[in-house]
Design a protein around this motif. Structure first.
Motif, PDB file in Angstrom:
ATOM      1  N   VAL A 129       8.613   6.297 -15.335  1.00 25.01           N
ATOM      2  CA  VAL A 129       7.749   5.831 -14.249  1.00 25.01           C
ATOM      3  C   VAL A 129       8.109   6.538 -12.942  1.00 25.01           C
ATOM      4  O   VAL A 129       9.288   6.618 -12.566  1.00 25.01           O
ATOM      5  CB  VAL A 129       7.878   4.299 -14.070  1.00 25.01           C
ATOM      6  N   LEU A 130       7.090   7.041 -12.249  1.00 26.11           N
ATOM      7  CA  LEU A 130       7.295   7.744 -10.979  1.00 26.11           C
ATOM      8  C   LEU A 130       7.663   6.741  -9.886  1.00 26.11           C
ATOM      9  O   LEU A 130       6.997   5.711  -9.722  1.00 26.11           O
ATOM     10  CB  LEU A 130       5.998   8.475 -10.609  1.00 26.11           C
ATOM     11  N   GLY A 160       4.620   2.156  -9.122  1.00 24.45           N
ATOM     12  CA  GLY A 160       5.644   2.140 -10.159  1.00 24.45           C
ATOM     13  C   GLY A 160       6.714   1.084  -9.903  1.00 24.45           C
ATOM     14  O   GLY A 160       7.460   0.722 -10.801  1.00 24.45           O
ATOM     15  N   ARG A 161       6.820   0.626  -8.675  1.00 27.89           N
ATOM     16  CA  ARG A 161       7.867  -0.318  -8.269  1.00 27.89           C
ATOM     17  C   ARG A 161       7.290  -1.641  -7.776  1.00 27.89           C
ATOM     18  O   ARG A 161       7.825  -2.705  -8.070  1.00 27.89           O
ATOM     19  CB  ARG A 161       8.653   0.284  -7.082  1.00 27.89           C
ATOM     20  N   THR A 195       9.763  -2.550  -2.293  1.00 25.95           N
ATOM     21  CA  THR A 195       9.031  -1.607  -1.438  1.00 25.95           C
ATOM     22  C   THR A 195       8.819  -2.154  -0.032  1.00 25.95           C
ATOM     23  O   THR A 195       8.576  -1.382   0.898  1.00 25.95           O
ATOM     24  CB  THR A 195       7.677  -1.221  -2.058  1.00 25.95           C
ATOM     25  N   GLN A 213       3.642   6.266  -6.843  1.00 22.52           N
ATOM     26  CA  GLN A 213       5.093   6.003  -6.887  1.00 22.52           C
ATOM     27  C   GLN A 213       5.428   4.624  -6.330  1.00 22.52           C
ATOM     28  O   GLN A 213       6.459   4.057  -6.686  1.00 22.52           O
ATOM     29  CB  GLN A 213       5.907   7.113  -6.197  1.00 22.52           C
ATOM     30  N   ILE A 214       4.579   4.099  -5.451  1.00 20.13           N
ATOM     31  CA  ILE A 214       4.766   2.721  -4.976  1.00 20.13           C
ATOM     32  C   ILE A 214       4.353   1.767  -6.100  1.00 20.13           C
ATOM     33  O   ILE A 214       5.022   0.768  -6.381  1.00 20.13           O
ATOM     34  CB  ILE A 214       3.936   2.469  -3.698  1.00 20.13           C
ATOM     35  N   LEU A 272      13.413   4.089  -2.066  1.00 18.69           N
ATOM     36  CA  LEU A 272      13.089   2.660  -2.134  1.00 18.69           C
ATOM     37  C   LEU A 272      13.721   1.997  -3.358  1.00 18.69           C
ATOM     38  O   LEU A 272      13.197   1.020  -3.875  1.00 18.69           O
ATOM     39  CB  LEU A 272      11.571   2.450  -2.158  1.00 18.69           C
TER      40      LEU A 272
END
Lengths: 167, 302
Positions: A58-59, B107-108, B33, B104-105, A64
């Protein structure tokens, strides 16, 4: 409180261990403790994508993520793209299309593009642009980057990618 | 960044022991995030960060035709839109979570975190309100379920009390003749915070001509996300028409009390509420009628 923790993880296919404070980001550990300076610090708050890494497929932005969260994960950084046989097809296409000028954003774009091609080997231009929207570049105007990614998708059946990838 | 203790509890019991300790400022970590940025900026001070991503209750992601959708509080956005059943069943939810930050955000970042961060402009909250979602809150002493529209109490504030955590969000099952849609206005295509956001959920009659039930949620027009209850209720039993939809959009507009800031003047936001509510309703109606409405995950070039 705040004592250092011992973390075991896998980076670019190799087992890596390090000590870190809970407040340290994964990005900080790469650059300041592991000597892996390929991953760049841009904004350090999740807006620019320069610090992109792939964790368990996962990118993510490594600025963060607390380094302590890397325990037992599989991480791919920009250092994991090229192989002893040569550049990754994405890197080769970035060179051919002149997709970089100052180069600070480039590792983040390459890692993001690899994550895209790993799950979508034949993306449309729209999909490439949408996928890369979280990466900022102040030099190229993006067009050459998008063309390089589309071109890499055409030539690369991603054999090398799967060799290097820890997924 | 100040230093702190980092904990990864494996059970709810351990979590409550960690949370309940006296004189210990705790913060719960999901996707991080928002939290990591706030800690780095010094906007928050903490003694202990509790990473709840290892709690089985928080990792659940179950899409069931009878029970509805159970969305664990630490499930990242990408896991939701990679699930075909959820993409097909709850496209309104996908509209919102697939435009939160970049890939990419996503993903988290988690929907649970979006809710607990309690920003007035949070993209996922209006559509959760529209779907009639509820929050499963668990504490050492008691558990409670509350509607999403009652969760936020002000910018960055919510009803969670010391010792409580959000464990999951529950979306009710959706009947066949229903549809939902979320959209926001931003001055560019991607990667921005909503100037105004609007989410709508509709249930139509079998012919797709009358409204049986309508719920509308709004973002960035008040100190908290808003449930436009009257706007939805006035459509009940009315025919789907430009006129009825206009009346609902005007009602939604009337409860908006936006501020002027760097993103837009209040008057402009007020104007946008009506436009976006109308469009969100039409998107929901079209989906309820079985028509294709694109979003960032399902679009025409696929």
């Amino acid at each position: 409180m705040g004592k250092k923790l011992y973390i075991n993880t896998t980076i670019n296919g190799e087992a890596v261990e390090f000590l870190c404070e809970p407040r340290q980001s994964l990005l900080e550990i790469f650059r300041d403790h592991l000597g892996m300076t390929g991953t760049k610090e841009g904004c350090n708050d999740g807006n620019c994508g320069a610090c992109n890494v792939i964790i368990d497929g996962v990118l993510m932005n490594s600025c963060l993520i607390f380094a302590v969260e890397a325990q037992d994960r599989k991480i791919v950084t920009i250092e994991g793209l090229a192989s002893p046989q040569g550049l990754h097809p994405l890197q080769q296409k970035f060179l051919e299309h002149a997709s970089l000028q100052c180069g600070i954003c480039t590792p983040g774009f390459l890692v993001a593009a690899k994550a895209l091609l790993d799950q979508n080997p034949d993306p449309t231009e729209h999909e490439v642009r949408h996928w890369l929207a979280g990466n900022l570049c102040r030099c190229t105007g993006y067009d050459k980057i998008v063309r390089a990614v589309l071109d890499a998708a055409n030539v690369a059946p991603n054999t090398e990618t799967s060799l290097q990838s820890s997924n | 960044m100040q230093n702190f203790e980092y904990c990864t509890p494996r059970t709810l019991g351990e979590t409550f022991d960690l949370l309940g300790e006296n004189d210990c400022q705790c913060r719960v970590l999901a996707g991080g995030t928002d939290l990591i940025v706030q800690l780095r900026q010094g906007a928050l001070s903490v003694d202990r960060v509790i990473d709840i991503k290892h709690l089985p209750e928080c990792k659940q992601l179950i899409c069931d035709p009878i029970e509805g959708l159970t969305l664990g509080a630490t499930v990242p956005c990408h896991r939701i839109y990679e699930d075909k059943a959820i993409v097909d069943t709850y496209p309104g939810l996908i509209d919102s979570i697939a435009i939160i930050g970049g890939i990419q955000i996503q993903g988290r970042a988690t929907v649970g975190g979006n809710l607990c961060n309690s920003s007035p402009s949070a993209d996922s909250i209006p559509i959760l309100i529209a779907y009639g979602a509820t929050c499963e809150i668990v504490g050492a002493a008691e558990n409670r379920r509350i509607p999403v529209e009652n969760f936020c109490t002000g910018p960055g504030k919510n009803i969670l009390e010391k010792g409580e955590i959000l464990v999951a969000i529950h979306l009710p099952p959706v009947p066949k003749s229903s549809g939902a849609h979320y959209l926001r206005f931003i001055p560019r295509f991607e990667m921005d915070i909503a100037v105004v956001g609007a989410g709508a959920y509709v249930e139509l009659d079998d012919e797709g001509r009358m409204f049986n039930k309508v719920r509308i949620g709004l973002a960035a027009v008040a100190p908290t996300p808003l449930y436009a209850r009257e706007a939805g209720d006035l459509l009940k039993g009315r025919e789907v028409s430009d006129e009825s939809i206009d009346a609902a959009a005007s009602s939604a507009q009337s409860i908006a009390r936006p501020i002027s800031d760097m993103r837009a003047p209040a008057e402009y936001r007020k104007h946008l509420v009506k436009v976006l509510t109308r469009r969100a309703l039409w998107g929901a109606i079209n989906r309820a009628r079985g028509e294709f409405v694109p979003n960032a995950v399902q679009n025409n070039d696929q």
